[in-house]
Structure formats: C-alpha cells, structure tokens
Design a protein around this motif. Structure first.
Motif, mmCIF file in Angstrom:
data_model
loop_
_atom_site.group_PDB
_atom_site.id
_atom_site.type_symbol
_atom_site.label_atom_id
_atom_site.label_comp_id
_atom_site.label_asym_id
_atom_site.label_seq_id
_atom_site.Cartn_x
_atom_site.Cartn_y
_atom_site.Cartn_z
ATOM 1 N N ARG A 143 0.826 -1.214 0.000
ATOM 2 C CA ARG A 143 0.000 0.000 0.000
ATOM 3 C C ARG A 143 0.853 1.254 0.000
ATOM 4 N NH1 ARG A 143 -4.826 -0.359 4.097
ATOM 5 N NH2 ARG A 143 -5.362 1.624 3.123
ATOM 6 N N ARG A 193 3.712 1.358 -1.497
ATOM 7 C CA ARG A 193 4.119 1.406 -2.907
ATOM 8 C C ARG A 193 2.989 1.965 -3.769
ATOM 9 N NH1 ARG A 193 7.065 -2.753 -6.785
ATOM 10 N NH2 ARG A 193 6.240 -1.940 -8.729
ATOM 11 N N PHE A 228 0.923 4.234 -3.040
ATOM 12 C CA PHE A 228 0.917 5.701 -2.981
ATOM 13 C C PHE A 228 1.969 6.290 -3.917
ATOM 14 C CE2 PHE A 228 2.291 9.771 -1.134
ATOM 15 C CZ PHE A 228 1.092 10.443 -1.141
ATOM 16 N N LEU A 229 3.085 5.572 -4.029
ATOM 17 C CA LEU A 229 4.179 6.079 -4.865
ATOM 18 C C LEU A 229 3.934 5.788 -6.344
ATOM 19 C CD1 LEU A 229 7.127 4.920 -2.585
ATOM 20 C CD2 LEU A 229 6.173 7.206 -2.761
ATOM 21 N N ASP A 230 3.013 4.851 -6.612
ATOM 22 C CA ASP A 230 2.752 4.420 -7.990
ATOM 23 C C ASP A 230 1.700 5.333 -8.623
ATOM 24 O OD1 ASP A 230 2.828 2.988 -10.274
ATOM 25 O OD2 ASP A 230 1.966 1.150 -9.455
ATOM 26 N N ILE A 231 2.092 6.599 -8.850
ATOM 27 C CA ILE A 231 1.092 7.589 -9.284
ATOM 28 C C ILE A 231 0.563 7.312 -10.684
ATOM 29 C CG2 ILE A 231 1.480 9.633 -7.851
ATOM 30 C CD1 ILE A 231 3.703 10.427 -9.743
ATOM 31 N N ASP A 278 -2.803 4.420 -4.798
ATOM 32 C CA ASP A 278 -3.551 4.194 -3.546
ATOM 33 C C ASP A 278 -3.297 5.398 -2.634
ATOM 34 O OD1 ASP A 278 -4.494 3.507 -1.080
ATOM 35 O OD2 ASP A 278 -3.563 1.522 -1.020
ATOM 36 N N PRO A 279 -4.300 6.272 -2.446
ATOM 37 C CA PRO A 279 -4.058 7.519 -1.699
ATOM 38 C C PRO A 279 -3.982 7.352 -0.185
ATOM 39 C CG PRO A 279 -6.337 7.406 -2.403
ATOM 40 C CD PRO A 279 -5.678 6.177 -2.946
ATOM 41 N N SER A 280 -4.022 6.114 0.321
ATOM 42 C CA SER A 280 -4.092 5.909 1.780
ATOM 43 C C SER A 280 -3.035 6.698 2.549
ATOM 44 C CB SER A 280 -3.914 4.429 2.115
ATOM 45 O OG SER A 280 -4.857 3.668 1.443
ATOM 46 N N LEU A 281 -1.799 6.674 2.055
ATOM 47 C CA LEU A 281 -0.707 7.307 2.795
ATOM 48 C C LEU A 281 -0.963 8.796 3.031
ATOM 49 C CD1 LEU A 281 2.094 6.963 4.092
ATOM 50 C CD2 LEU A 281 3.115 7.328 1.871
ATOM 51 N N TYR A 294 -10.023 4.219 3.910
ATOM 52 C CA TYR A 294 -9.354 5.507 4.079
ATOM 53 C C TYR A 294 -9.613 6.075 5.464
ATOM 54 C CZ TYR A 294 -8.743 5.256 -0.949
ATOM 55 O OH TYR A 294 -8.397 4.854 -2.208
ATOM 56 N N SER A 314 -7.177 4.584 7.619
ATOM 57 C CA SER A 314 -5.881 5.242 7.434
ATOM 58 C C SER A 314 -5.827 6.552 8.199
ATOM 59 C CB SER A 314 -5.634 5.511 5.946
ATOM 60 O OG SER A 314 -5.499 4.301 5.263
ATOM 61 N N ARG A 351 2.086 -7.417 2.640
ATOM 62 C CA ARG A 351 2.363 -8.108 1.372
ATOM 63 C C ARG A 351 3.719 -7.675 0.822
ATOM 64 N NH1 ARG A 351 -2.808 -6.043 -1.658
ATOM 65 N NH2 ARG A 351 -2.385 -4.361 -0.178
ATOM 66 N N GLY A 389 10.957 8.046 -4.292
ATOM 67 C CA GLY A 389 10.156 6.816 -4.217
ATOM 68 C C GLY A 389 9.268 6.659 -5.440
ATOM 69 N N MET A 390 8.643 7.765 -5.854
ATOM 70 C CA MET A 390 7.770 7.711 -7.037
ATOM 71 C C MET A 390 8.583 7.361 -8.287
ATOM 72 S SD MET A 390 5.307 10.927 -6.205
ATOM 73 C CE MET A 390 4.036 10.783 -4.935
ATOM 74 N N VAL A 415 9.513 3.647 -8.146
ATOM 75 C CA VAL A 415 8.396 2.761 -8.498
ATOM 76 C C VAL A 415 8.135 2.806 -10.001
ATOM 77 C CG1 VAL A 415 5.906 2.440 -8.240
ATOM 78 C CG2 VAL A 415 7.309 2.841 -6.235
#
Lengths: 151, 143
Positions: free
Chosen positions: A32, A34, A36-39, A44-47, B6, B9, B76, B128-129, B132
């Motif tokens: 999760r 990851r 957020f970073l995978d735009i 996943d905007p959870s972060l 959310y 979160s 995971r 990080g972005m 990825v």
C-alpha cells in the motif's frame, strides 16, 4: 513512580499507540505504501490520509509543548537553558533532532549533546537582530497566559 | 462517502500523531523510529531504557490490534529476499544520513514545519515515485 520510570512508561505508551496506529492505518503493508508512490499505475491515496491525520495531531502536540517550560515527566533544566531568553513561552528542554551538517554549523557544536540539539525554536527568525529579539520576547512574556512551572 | 479503508488510514494516522505528541509532551523527545532503533543498538547511553521501552511497545501494538480485530494486519511483500535486503540497507543508510525517516521527518518534522523535514519528505516521496516508475518499466510490477 520515579521520574525515570515515568519516562520509560511514556516511551512505552507512545510505542504501543504508534504500533497500533500503524497497523490500523494499513501502512505496515509495503504494497500500500508502494501504491501511494505508484502515481501512474495502481495509485492508492491511503498514505496521504495517514500523513494528514498524523501531522494534524502531532502539530497540536507540538503547539502545546511550546507552552511548556519542560516536558511533563522531565523536570531537569537543561544546562543550555541560559541561552533561552524566551523561557516563559517556550520549553527550555525540548530535544530537537539535529542534522550532521545542515543545521549544526550555525549553532555551534557545543550545543549538541548525544546527537540532539537543545535550542529554542522561537529564536531562530530573530537571531540576527538581538534587540528586536529581546523586545519580542518581552512582549511574549507579557502575553503568555499558560506557563507551567517545574515541580 | 469516504471508503472505510481511508477512514482507517486517517484514524491510524491520527494515532501515530498522538504517539508523537505523547512522547514530545511527556518526555520531550521526537518519535523518530529510525533514530530510536539506531539509539537502541548503542550499548551505552542514557536514552537506552526508553528506546527499548518504545520498541517493546511498538511490537506490542500489532498484538493489541490482533486482539481487537481478530486478525493480523496485512503485510504483502512483492519482492524476493535479496531485493528486500538491499532495499532495507538503502532505507537504513538513508534514514541515518537524512537524520530521520517517515516518522521523524514526516510526522514530527512536518508538524513543526521544519524546513529540513519538508525537504526530506519531498525528496523521499519524489525519489520513491521515480523508483516505483522505473521498477514498473523494468517489469517489477505490483500485483
């Protein structure tokens, strides 16, 4: 309870709350984070929600801590508190992290202790103008309503 | 309406912020997890008992979560052991070099509006972005 054990308990309680919050937030799951970073992919905007919640509450805690002369479980006055000319409104012993190179140069190595820098955050903007700084401190002292004294 | 996940979160994040506030108000310390782990590895030091107490609480947190929700939180991993070990090495080294990790810079630092922390958070989120995106290109896709 002695002060030492009270501080250990404070650290323990903070750890439990942190660990539980981390689980609840879902950020224990690398997938999760990851996300957020995978735009451009499976975003996943959870972060963002986690950070928003955390910074809001942490900010409130920080603003309260600025009104304390010292942390509740730590009455020891810092040996550097003499440097603190805004004592009534700011904590004299707040241990703020310091970087190895970015901030320590200006403040001087003697202020550093065990990798932490003890300083008054309120000073920073006015350091270049001592008279203006002390005038502001006097004004702050007058307006300070909440002022906790050490036991 | 906001999906429940959310909301979890947001509440979880608020608890993380509360933990930082508790540590700052009671003990005057910043809840930077990387620094606390780093400090706990030092054999001598006045902070040692408190570092260990924080870490013990941190491990207890998930157990309380399990008692409350009846299940462990989901974790995971999508990479093999070697990639994880290398990534961990980078994270550990970077957190020490940058004087903090997500908790110290992201939660405590942003709350103080520390310029250093804002730079750190912007940097590690951006890198990080990019990482990825590159990993996706190389075929290391998320499941």
């Amino acid at each position: 309870m002695t002060q030492g054990s009270a501080r250990i308990f404070a650290a323990f309680a903070a750890g439990v709350i942190f660990g539980f919050g981390l689980c609840l937030s879902g950020m224990l799951d690398p997938a999760r984070v990851r996300g957020f970073l995978d735009i451009a992919g499976h975003f996943d905007p959870s972060l963002a929600f986690v950070l928003a919640g955390a910074v809001t509450v942490s900010r409130a805690g920080y603003l309260i801590s600025r009104r304390l002369r010292h942390p509740l479980f730590d009455s020891i006055q810092s040996p550097h508190s003499r440097l603190d000319s805004c004592r009534p409104t700011s904590s004299s012993r707040r241990c703020l992290p310091v970087s190895s190179s970015m901030t320590s140069g200006r403040k001087g190595a003697s202020w550093m202790q065990n990798g932490i820098l003890m300083r008054t955050p309120m000073r920073s903007r006015w350091t270049f103008n001592p008279s203006l700084h002390s005038a502001i401190c006097r004004a702050r002292r007058r307006t300070a309503r909440i002022c906790f004294r050490p036991p | 309406m906001m999906p429940l996940i959310y909301l979890h979160s947001l509440v979880g994040g608020a608890l993380i912020g509360l933990a930082c506030a508790v540590l700052l108000l009671l003990d005057g310390r910043v809840a930077g997890v990387s620094s606390i782990i780093g400090g706990s590895l030092r054999l001598a030091g006045e902070n040692q008992p408190r570092n260990l107490a924080f870490l013990f609480g941190l491990i207890l947190g998930p157990m309380i979560y399990r008692l409350g929700f009846g299940d462990w939180p989901i974790v995971r991993f999508q990479s093999n052991l070697w990639v994880l070990a290398l990534a961990g090495l980078f994270v550990g080294f970077g957190a020490r070099l940058g004087s903090g990790c997500t908790s110290g810079h992201g939660v405590c630092g942003l709350a103080r509006l520390s310029r250093r922390s804002i730079v750190a958070v912007a940097t590690f989120l951006a890198v990080g972005m990019i990482t990825v995106a590159v990993a996706n290109r190389m075929g290391v896709t998320a499941s």
